[in-house]
Design an enzyme around this catalytic site. Structure first.
Site, PDB file in Angstrom:
ATOM      1  N   TRP A 123      12.073   5.065   4.012  1.00 33.79           N
ATOM      2  CA  TRP A 123      11.380   4.159   4.387  1.00 33.79           C
ATOM      3  C   TRP A 123      12.545   2.989   5.200  1.00 33.79           C
ATOM      4  O   TRP A 123      12.453   2.465   6.134  1.00 33.79           O
ATOM      5  CB  TRP A 123      10.201   3.430   3.664  1.00 33.79           C
ATOM      6  CG  TRP A 123       9.251   4.253   3.208  1.00 33.79           C
ATOM      7  CD1 TRP A 123       8.764   4.958   2.348  1.00 33.79           C
ATOM      8  CD2 TRP A 123       8.311   4.617   4.396  1.00 33.79           C
ATOM      9  NE1 TRP A 123       7.659   5.726   2.637  1.00 33.79           N
ATOM     10  CE2 TRP A 123       7.385   5.438   3.903  1.00 33.79           C
ATOM     11  CE3 TRP A 123       8.029   4.363   5.745  1.00 33.79           C
ATOM     12  CZ2 TRP A 123       6.179   6.261   4.610  1.00 33.79           C
ATOM     13  CZ3 TRP A 123       6.993   4.923   6.497  1.00 33.79           C
ATOM     14  CH2 TRP A 123       6.099   5.731   5.833  1.00 33.79           C
ATOM     15  N   ASP A 168      10.641  -4.857   2.188  1.00 38.67           N
ATOM     16  CA  ASP A 168       9.323  -3.951   2.095  1.00 38.67           C
ATOM     17  C   ASP A 168       8.838  -3.455   0.805  1.00 38.67           C
ATOM     18  O   ASP A 168       9.402  -2.627   0.105  1.00 38.67           O
ATOM     19  CB  ASP A 168       9.854  -2.532   3.296  1.00 38.67           C
ATOM     20  CG  ASP A 168       8.611  -1.589   3.551  1.00 38.67           C
ATOM     21  OD1 ASP A 168       7.481  -1.665   2.538  1.00 38.67           O
ATOM     22  OD2 ASP A 168       9.060  -0.663   3.788  1.00 38.67           O
ATOM     23  N   LYS A 182      -1.513   1.236  -0.392  1.00 38.30           N
ATOM     24  CA  LYS A 182      -1.184   2.025  -1.526  1.00 38.30           C
ATOM     25  C   LYS A 182      -1.596   1.274  -2.584  1.00 38.30           C
ATOM     26  O   LYS A 182      -2.091   2.027  -3.658  1.00 38.30           O
ATOM     27  CB  LYS A 182       0.555   1.703  -1.469  1.00 38.30           C
ATOM     28  CG  LYS A 182       1.175   2.139  -0.391  1.00 38.30           C
ATOM     29  CD  LYS A 182       1.334   3.680  -0.032  1.00 38.30           C
ATOM     30  CE  LYS A 182       1.729   3.965   1.497  1.00 38.30           C
ATOM     31  NZ  LYS A 182       3.007   3.643   1.998  1.00 38.30           N
TER      32      LYS A 182
HETATM   33  C1  PLP Z   1       3.597   3.669   3.476  1.00 40.86           C
HETATM   34  C2  PLP Z   1       4.993   2.974   3.598  1.00 40.86           C
HETATM   35  C3  PLP Z   1       5.310   2.494   5.048  1.00 40.86           C
HETATM   36  C4  PLP Z   1       4.236   2.567   6.016  1.00 40.86           C
HETATM   37  O1  PLP Z   1       3.152   2.016   6.192  1.00 40.86           O
HETATM   38  P1  PLP Z   1       2.124   2.133   7.436  1.00 40.86           P
HETATM   39  O2  PLP Z   1       1.141   1.394   6.922  1.00 40.86           O
HETATM   40  O3  PLP Z   1       1.741   3.785   7.449  1.00 40.86           O
HETATM   41  O4  PLP Z   1       2.900   1.983   8.695  1.00 40.86           O
HETATM   42  C5  PLP Z   1       6.329   1.747   4.955  1.00 40.86           C
HETATM   43  N1  PLP Z   1       7.158   1.385   3.918  1.00 40.86           N
HETATM   44  C6  PLP Z   1       6.895   1.824   2.664  1.00 40.86           C
HETATM   45  C7  PLP Z   1       7.685   1.711   1.627  1.00 40.86           C
HETATM   46  C8  PLP Z   1       5.683   2.632   2.465  1.00 40.86           C
HETATM   47  O5  PLP Z   1       5.487   3.029   1.168  1.00 40.86           O
END
Ligand code: PLP
Length: 368
Positions: free
Chosen positions: A101, A175, A199
């Protein structure tokens, strides 16, 4: 009927009571005669829903008054562009790459600014965390980006870096898509945090952004209006039609979170203890086994996403088929890592972890 345990990395399992509540309110929210999906986002009903969701986020995540809470769209991947568009400009963007990521974030940021790869764990197969003291941070960086929980590789920062003590004045961007609300956040160290909801917070479609007020006015001219933090903040996340139903669901998830207790602890502090116990139980099992293995360094193992491997990978398909038959869903690892991955977000009860371990024990026995 009991539902299976769902180990999906995302969109992920939601608390069953939240789904039931939403189902009960689906066609007629609080007697107003409308579904949440059918309401104007400018009407008093939805405004009260959005306000209550925001208040809950502030309360439970203990977001200080120095930071704005924004409900945006586009998910984590859009934020990989939205962050540099809002915070970028002259000066480097320091990237800490610790897995897929943050690697994606670095690649996208490079389209809008100058990326300095300040640290990487690539040589370790993304199984470690580079010590912050060893990071090559730039002078005058626009911001420093980390992925505080790498969903695919299962690597988590258990402590956020304190950039000041590392000699950087740049804001820290995290993030936190895949561990938001699983543990408290030390906001004194954070300039901006973003996370897609799917998530740990609700359904896909809404992106939570928490941004320190002094970072609202640094956007590049080319930043799209709908993605300008200043614009979104001034319009209370309603510059354009927000993802109304997803915000409503996020509010219900936070209501559920507020009710969590553990001893005298409540809310996020309570769920954190449950998350520690669940993860510990699974890691202890993996470490005690010669049939299964987790490869992440002990000091940065994720409490949320636990990748593991069978010693004999030719049995992967049998393992997954048997798991699914036993009511244990979506355990297949990400294709870039292989093996298995158990995502055990807030909504996963300890009973789910116990059921997984019971199945893994039985699978090993039948393979002998
Ligand atoms: C799932 C995830 C993303 C991507 O998210 P989207 O909603 O698909 O754009 C980005 N960073 C992390 C750490 C993730 O787990």
């Amino acid at each position: 009927m009991t539902r299976p345990f769902n180990f999906s990395a995302g969109p992920a399992a939601m608390p069953e009571v939240v789904l039931q509540k939403a189902a009960a309110e689906m066609t007629d929210w609080h007697g107003c005669g409308m579904s949440v999906m059918e309401m104007s986002h400018r009407g008093k009903e939805f405004i009260s829903i959005a306000k209550s969701a925001e208040t809950r986020v502030r309360e439970l995540l203990r977001v200080p008054e120095t930071h704005h809470i924004l409900f945006m769209q586009g998910g984590g991947l859009a934020e990989n562009a939205v962050v540099p568009l809002n915070l970028g400009g002259a000066g480097a963007i320091d990237m800490i790459v610790t897995g897929s990521w943050s690697q994606k974030s670095a690649k996208e940021a490079a389209r809008y600014g100058t990326v300095n790869l300040a640290a990487s764990n690539q040589a370790d197969g993304h199984n470690t965390l580079p010590d912050p003291a060893s990071w090559s941070l730039s002078k005058g960086a626009r911001y420093v980006h980390i992925c505080s929980n790498e969903t695919i590789h299962g690597v988590e920062f258990h402590e956020l870096p304190d950039l000041k003590t590392l000699g950087s004045d740049a804001p820290l961007v995290i993030d936190f898509s895949s561990h938001v609300a699983s543990r408290p956040v030390d906001w004194s160290k954070v300039g901006l945090a973003f996370g897609g909801a799917q998530k740990n917070l609700g359904p896909a479609g809404v992106t939570l952004v928490v941004v320190r007020d002094d970072l609202l006015d640094k956007a590049m001219d080319i930043c799209p209006s709908a993605f300008s933090y200043r614009n979104v903040a001034d319009n209370e996340s309603m510059f354009n039609t927000p993802p109304t139903f997803a915000i409503y669901m996020l509010g219900l998830v936070f209501d559920w979170l507020a009710e969590q207790t553990h001893g005298t602890l409540k809310g996020v502090e309570a769920i954190e203890q449950k998350n520690i116990a669940k993860a510990q139980r699974l890691y202890d099992f993996l470490d005690g086994s010669s049939f299964y293995e987790n490869r992440v360094a002990a000091n940065c193992r994720s409490r949320m996403n636990i990748p593991f491997f069978l010693a004999d990978e030719s049995r992967n398909a049998d393992f997954l088929a048997g798991a699914s038959d036993s009511g244990l869903l979506q355990l297949k690892g990400h294709k870039s890592v292989g093996g298995m991955r158990a995502s055990i977000y807030n909504a996963m009860p300890m009973a789910g972890v116990e059921a997984l371990i019971a199945y893994m024990t039985e699978f090993e026995r039948t393979q002998a």
